[in-house]
Design an enzyme around this catalytic site. Sequence first.
Site, mmCIF file in Angstrom:
data_model
loop_
_atom_site.group_PDB
_atom_site.id
_atom_site.type_symbol
_atom_site.label_atom_id
_atom_site.label_comp_id
_atom_site.label_asym_id
_atom_site.label_seq_id
_atom_site.Cartn_x
_atom_site.Cartn_y
_atom_site.Cartn_z
ATOM 1 N N GLU A 1 39.465 -49.051 0.386
ATOM 2 C CA GLU A 1 39.164 -49.663 1.673
ATOM 3 C C GLU A 1 38.136 -48.896 2.496
ATOM 4 O OE1 GLU A 1 40.326 -52.615 3.175
ATOM 5 O OE2 GLU A 1 40.968 -53.047 1.114
ATOM 6 N N SER B 108 93.933 -78.333 -1.181
ATOM 7 C CA SER B 108 95.276 -77.744 -1.116
ATOM 8 C C SER B 108 95.278 -76.314 -0.615
ATOM 9 C CB SER B 108 95.935 -77.802 -2.497
ATOM 10 O OG SER B 108 96.204 -79.140 -2.852
#
Length: 723
Positions: free
Chosen positions: A143, A409
């Site tokens: 960079e 249940s």
Amino acid sequence: MAKSNRNRRIEPSFDAPGSRRAALSVRASDRVLPPAGRGKGKRKSRGRSGRSRRGGFGGFMRGLVYWSLVLALWAGIGAAGLVAFYGAKMPSLTTWSIPDRPPNVKILAADGTVIANRGMTGGEAIGLQEMSPHIPQAVIAIEDRRFYSHWGVDPVGIGRAMVENLMQGELSQGGSTITQQLAKNLYLKPDRTLERKVQEMLLAIWMEQKYTKNQILEMYLNRVYFGSGAYGVEAAAKRYFNKSARDVTLAEAALLAGLLKAPSRLSPARDPQAAEERAQVVLAAMREEGMIGDGQLTAAMSAPAARASAFWTGSEHYVADRIVEELPALIGAVEKDLVVHTTIDFHLQKVAEKSIRRLIDEKGGKLQVSQGALVSIDGSGAVRAMVGGYDYANSQFDRASEARRQPGSAFKPFVFMAALEQGRTPESMRNDAPVRIGKWRPENNEGKYYGQVTLAEALARSLNSVAAQLVMEVGPEAVIEVAQRMGIESVLKPNASIALGTSEVTPLELTAAYVPFANGGFRPEVHFVERVVTASGKVLYEHRTSRVPRVASPEIIGMMNSMMAGTIEYGSGRSAAFGWPAAGKTGTTQDSRDAWFVGYTSNLVTGVWFGNDDSRATRAAGSSLPAQAWREFMAAAHEGVPVAGLPGGWRPRRNPAPEPLQASTPAPQNAVGETARPAPIPSSAGIPSSVERGERRPVPPAEVGGAPPQRRNLSILDVILGN
């Protein structure tokens, strides 16, 4: 001759003083302009030599330099004007400051393991000296190679980029320095305008004067975007490699640095091959700068391309999302970096995740199941594990705390508990036979009925007929009151079908409602967060156990534990047994759309659900996948823990028969599972409208086995004898 003399020109002369001619004469050399005839040839010669001196390459270069200087001067004046113009539009220099980094929330398991980071950045900030040294080297190499030598703006770099772009015929390189990129990210919009570029340069120069190079680089690495929602190197390392930036290798650092060119396009989650090719360009740049040797270059280039999921993976992210939602209520707005200490046991979290995934992978196709959820809570209300689905990367919807499903249940314990609180006992007898309540005919599993059974047997074997009878005896409101007192928070409909769990609840609240069974009748506050502190260690919140309310008597809890222990000992949940004293309840809804098992020991309560998001029918039952996942998880959770019995000392006078009872009176062939086949009945079908208005009125008896039983009030003797 006279004529000749008349035509002859007489020049004035001053040679002879005193004579008239001498007074008026001058020499030829005194004339301003020489005679035309005499000077003609000389002027031509002088003209040619002048042109020779002024012409040629030297004159061209002098002109070029001259006009270049003129143009440079005007360009400088113009640039200064632009800088002054755009600079005047910026805030005063005295107000410039580095904006705070968006706050990060680091979420830790009970043992300190990092569960996740949440916030705009997705990761905490770490110092330059803490992170792997390969990361700053790789970023500088690709960079900004002159980072440590320029003053914020690099004219050499700008010139090199311009030449490269002209040679390639496209805009392939930029001349921005790391400082300029940081300035743009911190202060400016990403517009490609001259104004933004000028302001970016001014800010970069200011930052170079105010901060050291290492400070600038550290700020940059902790804020720059690396794709896939990761801001900063720590977030990116966690996102792509599931490790800290402290432990990143050379090859991984090169990949991260390569992402900065085009974070979204080069993300390993999107295109791992493109990310790897860019990483090799970074490695070559590092070698060219002398940052690595040939051996390191070869080893790093031979490393395989990183492959990351399209989103964060791991069930712990369901927990992280839940905690982030709760934080504002605990501490207010999140304005600074925080560390959240949770109740999660990371080992058990992974055990639960592995079990859910394995069972779906191995049996999901055959049983037509695609999703599962698990919640585990200890007796103090601390959530120890929560899995919200098969894979967080594919679906971030948390089925454990957000999905409302019929419990089937698994809701029956509240029905039987309401019956016990009104004077019945586990040994009270009921006739298990076809029952009709208005137009509703609840049916047993496989249409089988067993005649006279105890309530303990009815709950252990999940007999729908008996549960429906009990709801009609005690009233739906009593059942709802018990369920809400134990921990159910969802709205429950007061109708007879509540006996079979037709009102929807979440796995988290259903599991929480079983906690009083495990801890002796107390309802603690269910919580995920133990403590919240700032990065400096200041405590902002700490969970404190206040007085925990008792919601059930020890006698009732003892009876319920004895009854539900039968589910695992000889009932519908036999496949859940793992060698510890345990109790629980299976649950399977209509067409097996939902399959449940919720069970507990004296240490831990765990609920498991399997099904499909679109409520498609499955072939699973509560006794299959949920019971298996529960057993695997609980066995791992109790490994090495001293065995302890369930709370309560109630013991039946006679042990229920371990073998199935003789079935009688088969039901219609369309009976399935533990569920009521028809839709929930309206209030007119056996329940007065006054029930829906919340009034407590006597409930008409159910018709069991064809003839309605005679109702009578229970005496104290009936209670003692268990009738």
